[in-house]
Scaffold this motif. Structure first.
Motif, PDB file in Angstrom:
ATOM      1  N   TYR A  18       0.849  -1.180   0.000  1.00 38.01           N
ATOM      2  CA  TYR A  18       0.000   0.000   0.000  1.00 38.01           C
ATOM      3  C   TYR A  18       0.888   1.234   0.000  1.00 38.01           C
ATOM      4  CZ  TYR A  18      -3.808  -3.163   1.022  1.00 38.01           C
ATOM      5  OH  TYR A  18      -4.732  -4.158   0.946  1.00 38.01           O
ATOM      6  N   ARG A  19       0.648   2.125  -0.959  1.00 36.14           N
ATOM      7  CA  ARG A  19       1.444   3.339  -1.073  1.00 36.14           C
ATOM      8  C   ARG A  19       0.505   4.517  -1.316  1.00 36.14           C
ATOM      9  NH1 ARG A  19       6.795   2.198  -1.872  1.00 36.14           N
ATOM     10  NH2 ARG A  19       7.284   0.155  -2.701  1.00 36.14           N
ATOM     11  N   PRO A  20       0.909   5.700  -0.888  1.00 36.11           N
ATOM     12  CA  PRO A  20       0.112   6.890  -1.218  1.00 36.11           C
ATOM     13  C   PRO A  20       0.130   7.108  -2.737  1.00 36.11           C
ATOM     14  CG  PRO A  20       1.740   7.379   0.496  1.00 36.11           C
ATOM     15  CD  PRO A  20       2.039   6.017  -0.024  1.00 36.11           C
ATOM     16  N   THR A  21      -0.978   7.528  -3.286  1.00 36.29           N
ATOM     17  CA  THR A  21      -1.017   7.746  -4.733  1.00 36.29           C
ATOM     18  C   THR A  21      -0.019   8.812  -5.172  1.00 36.29           C
ATOM     19  OG1 THR A  21      -2.872   9.254  -4.442  1.00 36.29           O
ATOM     20  CG2 THR A  21      -3.397   6.974  -5.027  1.00 36.29           C
ATOM     21  N   ALA A  22       0.336   9.717  -4.278  1.00 31.17           N
ATOM     22  CA  ALA A  22       1.314  10.755  -4.618  1.00 31.17           C
ATOM     23  C   ALA A  22       2.695  10.164  -4.910  1.00 31.17           C
ATOM     24  CB  ALA A  22       1.410  11.769  -3.493  1.00 31.17           C
ATOM     25  N   ASP A  23       2.955   8.940  -4.433  1.00 26.25           N
ATOM     26  CA  ASP A  23       4.243   8.281  -4.685  1.00 26.25           C
ATOM     27  C   ASP A  23       4.336   7.689  -6.088  1.00 26.25           C
ATOM     28  OD1 ASP A  23       4.946   8.883  -2.112  1.00 26.25           O
ATOM     29  OD2 ASP A  23       4.924   6.816  -1.379  1.00 26.25           O
ATOM     30  N   LEU A  24       3.219   7.539  -6.765  1.00 23.90           N
ATOM     31  CA  LEU A  24       3.211   6.900  -8.088  1.00 23.90           C
ATOM     32  C   LEU A  24       3.672   7.873  -9.163  1.00 23.90           C
ATOM     33  CD1 LEU A  24      -0.194   5.040  -7.820  1.00 23.90           C
ATOM     34  CD2 LEU A  24       2.097   4.122  -7.398  1.00 23.90           C
ATOM     35  N   LYS A  25       4.421   7.353 -10.120  1.00 26.28           N
ATOM     36  CA  LYS A  25       4.901   8.158 -11.243  1.00 26.28           C
ATOM     37  C   LYS A  25       4.246   7.662 -12.518  1.00 26.28           C
ATOM     38  CE  LYS A  25       9.377   8.062  -9.103  1.00 26.28           C
ATOM     39  NZ  LYS A  25      10.695   7.460  -9.253  1.00 26.28           N
ATOM     40  N   PRO A  26       3.559   8.519 -13.268  1.00 25.63           N
ATOM     41  CA  PRO A  26       2.932   8.076 -14.515  1.00 25.63           C
ATOM     42  C   PRO A  26       3.986   7.722 -15.559  1.00 25.63           C
ATOM     43  CG  PRO A  26       2.645  10.432 -14.219  1.00 25.63           C
ATOM     44  CD  PRO A  26       3.308   9.920 -12.980  1.00 25.63           C
ATOM     45  N   ASP A  27       3.667   6.734 -16.366  1.00 27.13           N
ATOM     46  CA  ASP A  27       4.550   6.330 -17.458  1.00 27.13           C
ATOM     47  C   ASP A  27       4.279   7.258 -18.640  1.00 27.13           C
ATOM     48  OD1 ASP A  27       5.944   5.150 -19.521  1.00 27.13           O
ATOM     49  OD2 ASP A  27       5.210   3.129 -19.128  1.00 27.13           O
ATOM     50  N   PRO A  28       5.266   8.005 -19.099  1.00 26.74           N
ATOM     51  CA  PRO A  28       5.025   8.934 -20.213  1.00 26.74           C
ATOM     52  C   PRO A  28       4.673   8.222 -21.525  1.00 26.74           C
ATOM     53  CG  PRO A  28       7.352   8.880 -19.648  1.00 26.74           C
ATOM     54  CD  PRO A  28       6.630   8.072 -18.604  1.00 26.74           C
ATOM     55  N   ARG A  29       4.943   6.929 -21.606  1.00 21.11           N
ATOM     56  CA  ARG A  29       4.617   6.158 -22.819  1.00 21.11           C
ATOM     57  C   ARG A  29       3.221   5.547 -22.770  1.00 21.11           C
ATOM     58  NH1 ARG A  29       9.022   1.913 -22.434  1.00 21.11           N
ATOM     59  NH2 ARG A  29       8.425   2.237 -20.292  1.00 21.11           N
ATOM     60  N   ASN A  30       2.491   5.782 -21.687  1.00 21.16           N
ATOM     61  CA  ASN A  30       1.163   5.220 -21.546  1.00 21.16           C
ATOM     62  C   ASN A  30       0.239   5.806 -22.616  1.00 21.16           C
ATOM     63  OD1 ASN A  30      -1.273   4.195 -20.746  1.00 21.16           O
ATOM     64  ND2 ASN A  30      -1.189   4.978 -18.664  1.00 21.16           N
ATOM     65  N   ALA A  31      -0.385   4.943 -23.368  1.00 23.76           N
ATOM     66  CA  ALA A  31      -1.272   5.385 -24.446  1.00 23.76           C
ATOM     67  C   ALA A  31      -2.631   5.852 -23.921  1.00 23.76           C
ATOM     68  CB  ALA A  31      -1.474   4.257 -25.445  1.00 23.76           C
ATOM     69  N   ARG A  32      -2.972   5.498 -22.706  1.00 25.87           N
ATOM     70  CA  ARG A  32      -4.265   5.891 -22.128  1.00 25.87           C
ATOM     71  C   ARG A  32      -4.144   7.278 -21.528  1.00 25.87           C
ATOM     72  NH1 ARG A  32      -6.379   0.498 -18.981  1.00 25.87           N
ATOM     73  NH2 ARG A  32      -6.439  -0.840 -20.812  1.00 25.87           N
ATOM     74  N   THR A  33      -4.770   8.222 -22.165  1.00 25.05           N
ATOM     75  CA  THR A  33      -4.780   9.586 -21.657  1.00 25.05           C
ATOM     76  C   THR A  33      -6.222  10.037 -21.489  1.00 25.05           C
ATOM     77  OG1 THR A  33      -4.669  10.522 -23.880  1.00 25.05           O
ATOM     78  CG2 THR A  33      -2.574  10.169 -22.751  1.00 25.05           C
ATOM     79  N   HIS A  34      -6.437  10.984 -20.591  1.00 20.78           N
ATOM     80  CA  HIS A  34      -7.782  11.482 -20.331  1.00 20.78           C
ATOM     81  C   HIS A  34      -7.744  12.997 -20.271  1.00 20.78           C
ATOM     82  CE1 HIS A  34      -9.165   7.448 -19.398  1.00 20.78           C
ATOM     83  NE2 HIS A  34      -8.123   7.300 -18.604  1.00 20.78           N
ATOM     84  N   SER A  35      -8.802  13.602 -20.792  1.00 23.01           N
ATOM     85  CA  SER A  35      -8.932  15.059 -20.701  1.00 23.01           C
ATOM     86  C   SER A  35      -9.263  15.434 -19.260  1.00 23.01           C
ATOM     87  CB  SER A  35     -10.046  15.540 -21.626  1.00 23.01           C
ATOM     88  OG  SER A  35     -11.299  15.086 -21.134  1.00 23.01           O
ATOM     89  N   LYS A  36      -9.158  16.707 -18.944  1.00 21.59           N
ATOM     90  CA  LYS A  36      -9.506  17.172 -17.592  1.00 21.59           C
ATOM     91  C   LYS A  36     -10.972  16.874 -17.279  1.00 21.59           C
ATOM     92  CE  LYS A  36      -5.939  20.635 -17.039  1.00 21.59           C
ATOM     93  NZ  LYS A  36      -5.598  21.984 -16.637  1.00 21.59           N
ATOM     94  N   ALA A  37     -11.838  16.983 -18.293  1.00 19.14           N
ATOM     95  CA  ALA A  37     -13.263  16.684 -18.089  1.00 19.14           C
ATOM     96  C   ALA A  37     -13.458  15.204 -17.745  1.00 19.14           C
ATOM     97  CB  ALA A  37     -14.079  17.051 -19.324  1.00 19.14           C
ATOM     98  N   GLN A  38     -12.753  14.326 -18.442  1.00 20.43           N
ATOM     99  CA  GLN A  38     -12.863  12.892 -18.162  1.00 20.43           C
ATOM    100  C   GLN A  38     -12.332  12.565 -16.772  1.00 20.43           C
ATOM    101  OE1 GLN A  38     -10.649  11.592 -21.626  1.00 20.43           O
ATOM    102  NE2 GLN A  38     -12.471  10.567 -22.445  1.00 20.43           N
ATOM    103  N   ILE A  39     -11.229  13.207 -16.378  1.00 23.37           N
ATOM    104  CA  ILE A  39     -10.681  12.973 -15.041  1.00 23.37           C
ATOM    105  C   ILE A  39     -11.692  13.410 -13.984  1.00 23.37           C
ATOM    106  CG2 ILE A  39      -8.878  13.686 -13.412  1.00 23.37           C
ATOM    107  CD1 ILE A  39      -6.958  13.704 -15.854  1.00 23.37           C
ATOM    108  N   GLY A  40     -12.377  14.529 -14.219  1.00 25.33           N
ATOM    109  CA  GLY A  40     -13.425  14.971 -13.301  1.00 25.33           C
ATOM    110  C   GLY A  40     -14.552  13.958 -13.197  1.00 25.33           C
ATOM    111  N   GLN A  41     -14.960  13.381 -14.328  1.00 25.92           N
ATOM    112  CA  GLN A  41     -16.009  12.363 -14.322  1.00 25.92           C
ATOM    113  C   GLN A  41     -15.544  11.108 -13.581  1.00 25.92           C
ATOM    114  OE1 GLN A  41     -16.599  12.062 -18.564  1.00 25.92           O
ATOM    115  NE2 GLN A  41     -18.452  13.312 -18.498  1.00 25.92           N
TER     116      GLN A  41
END
Length: 62
Positions: A18-41
């Protein structure tokens, strides 16, 4: 047979850390991206219904 050989090299043990989500680093090669509106949803849905899927990472992602 190459698939079986690769599968034989995969470690058979798993661990849950178990780790705080703030410790996670996104992979810049990740093809899954979301707009700010989608993140809000997504945020609203998780707050309303919860989230039960674990986040899978490797040692470099946290």
């Amino acid at each position: 047979m190459a698939i079986m050989e690769a599968a034989d090299r995969i470690p058979r043990t798993l661990s849950v850390v178990y780790r705080p989500t703030a410790d996670l680093k996104p992979d810049p090669r990740n093809a899954r991206t979301h707009s700010k509106a989608q993140i809000g949803q997504l945020t609203s849905a998780i707050e309303a219904f919860g989230f039960t899927n674990p986040i899978l990472t490797d040692e470099e992602a946290c």
